[in-house]
Design a protein around this motif. Structure first.
Motif, PDB file in Angstrom:
ATOM      1  N   VAL A  84      26.476  25.420  -3.585  1.00  0.00           N
ATOM      2  CA  VAL A  84      25.712  26.447  -2.878  1.00  0.00           C
ATOM      3  C   VAL A  84      26.672  27.307  -2.068  1.00  0.00           C
ATOM      4  O   VAL A  84      27.621  26.790  -1.457  1.00  0.00           O
ATOM      5  CB  VAL A  84      24.680  25.802  -1.928  1.00  0.00           C
ATOM      6  CG1 VAL A  84      23.937  26.871  -1.126  1.00  0.00           C
ATOM      7  CG2 VAL A  84      23.718  24.921  -2.706  1.00  0.00           C
ATOM      8  N   VAL A  85      26.411  28.613  -2.065  1.00  0.00           N
ATOM      9  CA  VAL A  85      27.130  29.544  -1.197  1.00  0.00           C
ATOM     10  C   VAL A  85      26.100  30.336  -0.404  1.00  0.00           C
ATOM     11  O   VAL A  85      25.111  30.818  -0.965  1.00  0.00           O
ATOM     12  CB  VAL A  85      28.034  30.512  -1.993  1.00  0.00           C
ATOM     13  CG1 VAL A  85      28.687  31.536  -1.053  1.00  0.00           C
ATOM     14  CG2 VAL A  85      29.101  29.744  -2.758  1.00  0.00           C
ATOM     15  N   VAL A  86      26.328  30.470   0.894  1.00  0.00           N
ATOM     16  CA  VAL A  86      25.476  31.287   1.752  1.00  0.00           C
ATOM     17  C   VAL A  86      26.355  32.337   2.425  1.00  0.00           C
ATOM     18  O   VAL A  86      27.390  31.998   3.014  1.00  0.00           O
ATOM     19  CB  VAL A  86      24.764  30.435   2.818  1.00  0.00           C
ATOM     20  CG1 VAL A  86      24.058  31.327   3.837  1.00  0.00           C
ATOM     21  CG2 VAL A  86      23.772  29.489   2.172  1.00  0.00           C
ATOM     22  N   THR A  87      25.955  33.596   2.319  1.00  0.00           N
ATOM     23  CA  THR A  87      26.626  34.665   3.046  1.00  0.00           C
ATOM     24  C   THR A  87      25.769  35.073   4.228  1.00  0.00           C
ATOM     25  O   THR A  87      24.556  35.238   4.101  1.00  0.00           O
ATOM     26  CB  THR A  87      26.891  35.888   2.153  1.00  0.00           C
ATOM     27  OG1 THR A  87      25.647  36.426   1.675  1.00  0.00           O
ATOM     28  CG2 THR A  87      27.763  35.522   0.960  1.00  0.00           C
ATOM     29  N   GLN A  88      26.402  35.215   5.387  1.00  0.00           N
ATOM     30  CA  GLN A  88      25.659  35.597   6.589  1.00  0.00           C
ATOM     31  C   GLN A  88      26.605  36.273   7.572  1.00  0.00           C
ATOM     32  O   GLN A  88      27.813  36.352   7.342  1.00  0.00           O
ATOM     33  CB  GLN A  88      25.034  34.365   7.244  1.00  0.00           C
ATOM     34  CG  GLN A  88      26.062  33.391   7.844  1.00  0.00           C
ATOM     35  CD  GLN A  88      25.447  32.447   8.873  1.00  0.00           C
ATOM     36  OE1 GLN A  88      24.862  31.440   8.502  1.00  0.00           O
ATOM     37  NE2 GLN A  88      25.611  32.771  10.142  1.00  0.00           N
ATOM     38  N   GLY A  89      26.060  36.744   8.672  1.00  0.00           N
ATOM     39  CA  GLY A  89      26.884  37.278   9.738  1.00  0.00           C
ATOM     40  C   GLY A  89      27.694  36.183  10.397  1.00  0.00           C
ATOM     41  O   GLY A  89      27.322  34.999  10.379  1.00  0.00           O
ATOM     42  N   THR A  90      28.816  36.565  10.989  1.00  0.00           N
ATOM     43  CA  THR A  90      29.739  35.567  11.534  1.00  0.00           C
ATOM     44  C   THR A  90      29.438  35.167  12.974  1.00  0.00           C
ATOM     45  O   THR A  90      30.002  34.192  13.466  1.00  0.00           O
ATOM     46  CB  THR A  90      31.188  36.080  11.475  1.00  0.00           C
ATOM     47  OG1 THR A  90      31.296  37.277  12.263  1.00  0.00           O
ATOM     48  CG2 THR A  90      31.593  36.374  10.038  1.00  0.00           C
ATOM     49  N   ASP A  91      28.558  35.885  13.665  1.00  0.00           N
ATOM     50  CA  ASP A  91      28.353  35.622  15.093  1.00  0.00           C
ATOM     51  C   ASP A  91      27.964  34.175  15.371  1.00  0.00           C
ATOM     52  O   ASP A  91      28.405  33.582  16.358  1.00  0.00           O
ATOM     53  CB  ASP A  91      27.286  36.555  15.663  1.00  0.00           C
ATOM     54  CG  ASP A  91      27.794  37.972  15.863  1.00  0.00           C
ATOM     55  OD1 ASP A  91      29.012  38.173  15.778  1.00  0.00           O
ATOM     56  OD2 ASP A  91      26.965  38.873  16.111  1.00  0.00           O
TER      57      ASP A  91
END
Length: 330
Positions: A84-91
């Motif tokens: 699984v890969v999840v892309t999201q904001g880094t905050d």
């Protein structure tokens, strides 16, 4: 077989401004557009099954939303996904990754990534991070490592990774251990294997909503007024103390009184290293605070300690179970 890719938005998916002037809305790249911009994905050997989740700035993410992605990822693995890969904001990436790590029950890798430079800037780092993450997700050597953060071709354990710089593309670091491995010329190299624990149960959304946990950072000449007025509906408190777990002497009885009512967890605000247990003995020292009932978080930083404490309390853990949880995970 495939890699399940869930896209949540964030800098990695920013495509450009809509409108002009201050407060402009930044358009979002969907998963298809995001992957189309990544050379080398077609050489992965397995397809990406892209699922666009509701675009949410990472500062707006909730425990429930993250756990919903975990549930969807579990279904994908049950249907044959290799990882699984999840892309999201880094905050909030260091916190969401740790939340995932605490509950992820599968050997298949769960990789989180993002970007510090959006695609409208020179040298965006999102495509390289996504490619490296996909490679880690299908790597046999990454199985059984839980949740991982992949950034700049470095592979970090969710339990140890921190965001250490507001703008640098080298922001993600693991101060206490260093990265678990690297992606080198397209090959995943794992150099260390962290210990794994039994996954924690996933609480019901209503239980999470009802379980507020406060985080308090101790500062120079702190009078503790905010602690005295801590809302009665807070079920737990994490204290980010000085150094190895110290607070001003005047705060010690205040924290002790709170520890009689709710679990109070002692962490260090420094960003690396452990809270000690029995080195210093003055009022406000780690020894004194533990004697007053505070729970030692070990190597967990304040943000991860808050994630663990909230998850434990929302699952119905009593004080003994909370102590045991931090002993195992800290």
């Amino acid at each position: 077989m495939s890699v399940a890719l869930f896209t949540l938005g964030g800098t990695i998916a920013m495509a450009g401004a809509v409108g002009s002037g201050a407060g402009t809305v930044v358009a979002r790249l969907d998963g298809a557009s995001l992957t189309a911009a990544v050379p080398g994905l077609t050489d992965l050997g397995v397809p990406l099954d892209v699922q666009d989740v509701q675009a949410v700035p990472s500062g707006n993410l909730t425990f429930t939303q993250v756990l919903d992605v975990v549930a969807a990822a579990s279904r994908a693995v049950a249907e044959g996904a290799l990882g699984v890969v999840v892309t999201q904001g880094t905050d909030t990436l260091e916190e969401t990754a740790y939340l995932v790590d605490l509950v992820w029950p599968h050997p298949e890798p769960f990789v989180l990534t993002g970007a510090m430079r959006n695609p409208t800037l020179a040298g965006p780092d999102g495509p390289a991070n996504l490619l490296a993450s996909a490679r880690v997700a299908v790597a046999e050597s990454a199985r059984g490592l839980g949740a991982l953060v992949v950034f700049g071709d470095e592979i970090h354990a969710a339990r140890r990774v921190r965001k250490t710089h507001s703008t640098s593309t080298a922001t993600f670091r693991s101060p206490d251990t260093g990265p678990l491995g690297h992606v080198i010329e397209g090959t995943v190299r794992i150099l260390g294997t962290p210990p794994r624990h039994e996954p924690l149960p996933i609480p019901e959304p209503a239980a999470l909503t009802a379980t507020g946990v406060a985080l308090y950072t101790v500062t120079l000449d702190d009078d503790g007024a905010l602690l005295v007025d801590l809302p009665a509906d807070r079920r737990g408190l994490v204290v980010a103390a000085f150094g190895v777990g110290h607070v001003p002497a005047s705060l010690a009885p205040v924290l002790g009184a709170l520890a009689e009512r709710i679990p109070v967890v002692l962490t260090s605000r420094t960003g690396a290293g452990s809270v000690l247990r029995h080195t210093y003995g003055a009022i406000g020292s780690e020894t004194d605070l533990q004697r007053r009932g505070l729970i030692n978080a070990g190597l967990l930083d304040p943000y991860k300690a808050r994630v663990l404490l909230r998850l434990l309390l929302a699952s119905g853990a009593d004080r003994a179970a909370v102590v045991a949880g931090f002993a195992a995970h800290g």
